[in-house]
Design a protein around this motif. Structure first.
Motif, PDB file in Angstrom:
ATOM      1  N   ALA A  32     -13.527  10.262 -19.306  1.00 29.69           N
ATOM      2  CA  ALA A  32     -12.955  11.693 -19.181  1.00 29.69           C
ATOM      3  C   ALA A  32     -14.027  12.426 -18.682  1.00 29.69           C
ATOM      4  N   ASP A  33     -13.783  13.095 -17.401  1.00 30.63           N
ATOM      5  CA  ASP A  33     -14.717  13.882 -17.081  1.00 30.63           C
ATOM      6  C   ASP A  33     -14.289  15.448 -17.255  1.00 30.63           C
ATOM      7  N   VAL A  34     -15.450  16.256 -17.794  1.00 27.09           N
ATOM      8  CA  VAL A  34     -14.949  17.473 -18.128  1.00 27.09           C
ATOM      9  C   VAL A  34     -15.823  18.534 -17.377  1.00 27.09           C
ATOM     10  N   ASP A  35     -15.177  19.711 -16.879  1.00 28.67           N
ATOM     11  CA  ASP A  35     -16.091  20.659 -16.094  1.00 28.67           C
ATOM     12  C   ASP A  35     -15.512  22.213 -16.486  1.00 28.67           C
ATOM     13  N   ALA A  36     -16.098  22.972 -16.132  1.00 26.98           N
ATOM     14  CA  ALA A  36     -15.583  24.278 -16.012  1.00 26.98           C
ATOM     15  C   ALA A  36     -16.174  25.358 -14.987  1.00 26.98           C
ATOM     16  N   ALA A  37     -15.352  26.732 -14.654  1.00 28.39           N
ATOM     17  CA  ALA A  37     -15.799  27.508 -13.814  1.00 28.39           C
ATOM     18  C   ALA A  37     -15.558  28.680 -14.530  1.00 28.39           C
ATOM     19  N   TYR A  38     -16.726  29.659 -14.022  1.00 26.27           N
ATOM     20  CA  TYR A  38     -16.900  30.702 -14.980  1.00 26.27           C
ATOM     21  C   TYR A  38     -16.839  31.979 -13.682  1.00 26.27           C
ATOM     22  N   ARG A  39     -16.623  32.980 -14.131  1.00 26.55           N
ATOM     23  CA  ARG A  39     -16.616  34.109 -13.238  1.00 26.55           C
ATOM     24  C   ARG A  39     -17.273  35.229 -14.039  1.00 26.55           C
ATOM     25  N   ARG A  40     -18.506  35.767 -13.921  1.00 28.38           N
ATOM     26  CA  ARG A  40     -19.326  36.664 -14.803  1.00 28.38           C
ATOM     27  C   ARG A  40     -18.566  38.097 -14.806  1.00 28.38           C
ATOM     28  N   ALA A  41     -17.978  38.385 -13.653  1.00 29.16           N
ATOM     29  CA  ALA A  41     -17.656  39.979 -13.511  1.00 29.16           C
ATOM     30  C   ALA A  41     -16.440  40.237 -14.442  1.00 29.16           C
ATOM     31  N   THR A  42     -15.392  39.251 -14.701  1.00 32.06           N
ATOM     32  CA  THR A  42     -14.535  39.312 -15.333  1.00 32.06           C
ATOM     33  C   THR A  42     -14.419  38.506 -16.708  1.00 32.06           C
ATOM     34  N   VAL A  43     -15.638  37.919 -16.972  1.00 33.55           N
ATOM     35  CA  VAL A  43     -15.821  36.967 -18.192  1.00 33.55           C
ATOM     36  C   VAL A  43     -14.665  35.969 -18.278  1.00 33.55           C
ATOM     37  N   GLU A  44     -13.970  35.580 -17.107  1.00 34.17           N
ATOM     38  CA  GLU A  44     -12.900  34.668 -16.988  1.00 34.17           C
ATOM     39  C   GLU A  44     -13.606  33.288 -16.858  1.00 34.17           C
ATOM     40  N   GLY A  45     -12.802  32.441 -17.555  1.00 31.81           N
ATOM     41  CA  GLY A  45     -13.312  30.859 -17.046  1.00 31.81           C
ATOM     42  C   GLY A  45     -12.162  29.873 -16.982  1.00 31.81           C
ATOM     43  N   ALA A  46     -12.280  28.752 -16.516  1.00 32.70           N
ATOM     44  CA  ALA A  46     -11.310  27.949 -16.516  1.00 32.70           C
ATOM     45  C   ALA A  46     -11.846  26.553 -16.796  1.00 32.70           C
ATOM     46  N   THR A  47     -11.359  25.784 -17.824  1.00 32.60           N
ATOM     47  CA  THR A  47     -11.543  24.217 -18.098  1.00 32.60           C
ATOM     48  C   THR A  47     -10.878  23.378 -17.110  1.00 32.60           C
ATOM     49  N   ALA A  48     -11.542  22.159 -17.280  1.00 26.97           N
ATOM     50  CA  ALA A  48     -10.612  21.043 -16.650  1.00 26.97           C
ATOM     51  C   ALA A  48     -10.933  19.650 -17.260  1.00 26.97           C
ATOM     52  N   VAL A  49     -10.215  19.046 -17.333  1.00 26.83           N
ATOM     53  CA  VAL A  49     -10.448  17.522 -18.150  1.00 26.83           C
ATOM     54  C   VAL A  49      -9.554  16.766 -17.038  1.00 26.83           C
ATOM     55  N   VAL A  50     -10.274  15.484 -16.856  1.00 28.19           N
ATOM     56  CA  VAL A  50      -9.322  14.476 -15.976  1.00 28.19           C
ATOM     57  C   VAL A  50      -9.708  13.167 -16.574  1.00 28.19           C
ATOM     58  N   ILE A  51      -8.806  12.343 -16.975  1.00 31.08           N
ATOM     59  CA  ILE A  51      -9.110  11.033 -17.654  1.00 31.08           C
ATOM     60  C   ILE A  51      -8.564   9.975 -16.960  1.00 31.08           C
ATOM     61  N   TRP A  52      -9.509   8.996 -16.728  1.00 28.92           N
ATOM     62  CA  TRP A  52      -9.388   7.945 -15.804  1.00 28.92           C
ATOM     63  C   TRP A  52      -9.533   6.687 -16.509  1.00 28.92           C
ATOM     64  N   ASP A  53      -8.706   5.633 -16.016  1.00 33.34           N
ATOM     65  CA  ASP A  53      -8.842   4.230 -16.613  1.00 33.34           C
ATOM     66  C   ASP A  53      -9.941   3.586 -16.186  1.00 33.34           C
ATOM     67  N   ASN A  54     -10.191   2.189 -16.551  1.00 35.81           N
ATOM     68  CA  ASN A  54     -11.454   1.381 -15.767  1.00 35.81           C
ATOM     69  C   ASN A  54     -11.062   0.719 -14.584  1.00 35.81           C
ATOM     70  N   SER A  55      -9.861   1.263 -13.929  1.00 35.09           N
ATOM     71  CA  SER A  55      -9.619   0.645 -12.532  1.00 35.09           C
ATOM     72  C   SER A  55      -9.882   1.868 -11.827  1.00 35.09           C
ATOM     73  N   GLY A  56     -10.156   3.230 -12.300  1.00 33.81           N
ATOM     74  CA  GLY A  56     -10.398   4.560 -11.258  1.00 33.81           C
ATOM     75  C   GLY A  56      -9.024   4.833 -11.278  1.00 33.81           C
ATOM     76  N   ARG A  57      -8.006   4.661 -11.798  1.00 27.34           N
ATOM     77  CA  ARG A  57      -6.461   5.347 -11.806  1.00 27.34           C
ATOM     78  C   ARG A  57      -6.752   6.558 -12.696  1.00 27.34           C
ATOM     79  N   LEU A  58      -5.982   7.670 -12.038  1.00 29.28           N
ATOM     80  CA  LEU A  58      -5.871   9.032 -12.967  1.00 29.28           C
ATOM     81  C   LEU A  58      -4.898   8.814 -14.113  1.00 29.28           C
ATOM     82  N   LEU A  59      -4.963   8.857 -15.124  1.00 27.83           N
ATOM     83  CA  LEU A  59      -4.087   8.692 -16.379  1.00 27.83           C
ATOM     84  C   LEU A  59      -3.399  10.184 -16.447  1.00 27.83           C
ATOM     85  N   THR A  60      -4.337  11.186 -16.761  1.00 26.99           N
ATOM     86  CA  THR A  60      -3.857  12.547 -17.251  1.00 26.99           C
ATOM     87  C   THR A  60      -5.030  13.458 -17.104  1.00 26.99           C
ATOM     88  N   GLY A  61      -4.563  14.642 -17.175  1.00 28.97           N
ATOM     89  CA  GLY A  61      -5.595  15.804 -16.915  1.00 28.97           C
ATOM     90  C   GLY A  61      -4.739  17.068 -17.353  1.00 28.97           C
TER      91      GLY A  61
END
Length: 165
Positions: A32-61
């Protein structure tokens, strides 16, 4: 002296050219890869989650916009880590490796210590991780997390519907 500077520049270019390659998790494990983006001016952010199996296939996110209470991008990244653990719990995903490009966050989770600004989220992360039979955390350089970074940035810009699973 000029030769030494030239050699150092060439060495730095060589290091920056090294490609970060995706390595699959062990068989029957997920990554599972996790990451986030952030905008200081508005204190907004966004999260992202992407889950892969061992063959590199996207399962969900999923991605989710959030309002952060700290100027640290670690808060948004910690929230993404909590989200992947909630997904893993809800879908009974037992063997999962969670990757983040925020080294202090990964170190805090692995050592079961806290970063003051995100302590409540870290407490949740540790409790959720304990409920899974096999869960690991690892750091990845920013270049190795480009897809999830793109998902977070698109979500922050309003270009991606939330919960796109």
């Amino acid at each position: 002296m000029q030769r030494k500077e030239q050699l150092e520049q060439n060495q730095n270019k060589s290091i920056s050219r090294r490609s970060i390659t995706w390595r699959p998790p062990p068989e029957n494990w997920l990554k599972a890869d996790v990451d986030a983006a952030y905008r200081r001016a508005t204190v907004e952010g966004a999260t992202a989650v992407v889950i892969w199996d061992n063959s590199g296939r996207l399962l969900t996110g999923e991605s989710m916009r959030i309002i952060t209470h700290s100027s640290l991008v670690a808060e948004a990244e910690a929230e993404a880590m909590r989200r992947v653990l909630i997904l893993a719990t809800n879908f009974n995903l037992e063997k999962i490796i969670i990757k983040s490009d925020i080294l202090p966050l990964v170190q805090a989770v692995k050592s079961k210590t806290y970063i003051a600004e995100v302590e409540p989220i870290l407490r949740d992360i540790l409790l959720l991780a304990e409920s899974l039979s096999n869960c690991g955390f690892t750091w990845v350089p920013r270049q190795g997390n480009k897809i999830t970074d793109g998902v977070a940035k698109c979500s922050l810009a309003g270009q991606l519907e939330e919960n796109w699973r």
